[in-house]
Design a protein around this motif. Structure first.
Motif, PDB file in Angstrom:
ATOM      1  N   ALA A   1       0.816  -1.196  -0.046  1.00  0.00           N
ATOM      2  CA  ALA A   1       0.012   0.277  -0.015  1.00  0.00           C
ATOM      3  C   ALA A   1       1.043   1.103  -0.147  1.00  0.00           C
ATOM      4  N   THR A   2       0.153   2.299  -0.443  1.00  0.00           N
ATOM      5  CA  THR A   2       0.915   3.550  -0.325  1.00  0.00           C
ATOM      6  C   THR A   2       0.833   4.179   1.212  1.00  0.00           C
ATOM      7  N   HIS A   3       1.674   4.610   1.837  1.00  0.00           N
ATOM      8  CA  HIS A   3       1.552   4.907   3.152  1.00  0.00           C
ATOM      9  C   HIS A   3       1.997   6.475   3.219  1.00  0.00           C
ATOM     10  N   GLY A   4       1.005   7.190   3.752  1.00  0.00           N
ATOM     11  CA  GLY A   4       1.269   8.795   3.918  1.00  0.00           C
ATOM     12  C   GLY A   4       0.384   9.542   3.028  1.00  0.00           C
ATOM     13  N   SER A   5      -0.868   9.330   2.808  1.00  0.00           N
ATOM     14  CA  SER A   5      -1.753  10.097   1.785  1.00  0.00           C
ATOM     15  C   SER A   5      -1.773  11.787   2.454  1.00  0.00           C
ATOM     16  N   VAL A   6      -1.567  11.794   3.763  1.00  0.00           N
ATOM     17  CA  VAL A   6      -1.782  13.114   4.565  1.00  0.00           C
ATOM     18  C   VAL A   6      -0.846  13.044   5.577  1.00  0.00           C
TER      19      VAL A   6
END
Length: 207
Positions: free
Chosen positions: A101-106
């Motif tokens: 997964a992508t970590h850190g969208s905000v």
């Protein structure tokens, strides 16, 4: 996270990550315990390795039993950065694996933890994101520093802390909702792991 120098039992590396994916990123300092009348003193301070990164960081032994891997995760991407520490020091060029997964969208979703099993063969990382909560689990090659065989556990909301059992058969997880959960990893597929979810403690009124 603090790890010993593989070739000098007086030296320790202190790895730090900035909060919320901010610009100080992943850095390390070195403490020499022979300095300052054996109370220890910094001899190297805040060497930048990678930015931006999430707040997650973990370490495990290399397959050779001497060197050490320190693992961080990029902020806003799916990249793991594996830094090797040898008796020569920190290898500044990491092994990069883009997986999971992508970590850190905000900023707030930079939070969470990742942990290795005792044998360094598996890694779990929380994904603290209101739009994509879950737990990534991987195989880790402690010879090459690469990750593979990703499973993403979705039936958990805002997981934060985690730890493997000593026999690696169970994963324990805490959530922002004040729960303590456990998953059985004996059958390594997402459906079996998700169906094994058990709530051990639930304190819904703690805020």
């Amino acid at each position: 996270i603090i790890v010993p120098h593989p070739g000098n039992d007086s030296l320790y590396y202190v790895f730090t990550v900035d909060r919320l994916g901010l610009s100080k990123g992943l850095q390390y300092s070195i403490v020499n315990m022979n300095r300052n009348n054996s109370f220890g003193a910094l001899t190297t301070k805040n060497v930048m390795l990678q930015t931006p990164v999430c707040e997650k960081i973990a370490a495990t032994r290399h397959q050779n039993g001497k060197d050490i891997w320190v693992l961080a995760h990029g902020f806003g991407n799916s990249q793991f950065y594996a830094y090797l520490i040898t008796n020569e020091g920190v290898v500044s060029c990491p092994v990069i694996t883009s997986i999971g997964a992508t970590h850190g969208s905000v900023g707030v979703s930079a939070q969470g933890q990742m942990k290795f099993t005792n044998d360094g063969k598996k890694l779990a990382a929380t994904v603290f994101d209101v739009n994509n909560s879950g737990i990534d689990i991987f195989d880790f090659d402690n010879c090459t520093g690469t990750l593979s065989n990703n499973i993403f556990i979705t039936n958990v909301y805002l997981p934060f802390g985690l730890e493997f059992s000593s026999n690696t058969k169970h994963l324990y997880v805490t959530t922002r909702g004040n729960e303590l959960l456990t998953y059985n990893l004996s059958d390594y597929n997402s459906a079996s792991i998700e169906s094994s979810k058990t709530i051990l403690v639930d304190y819904p009124n703690l805020g």
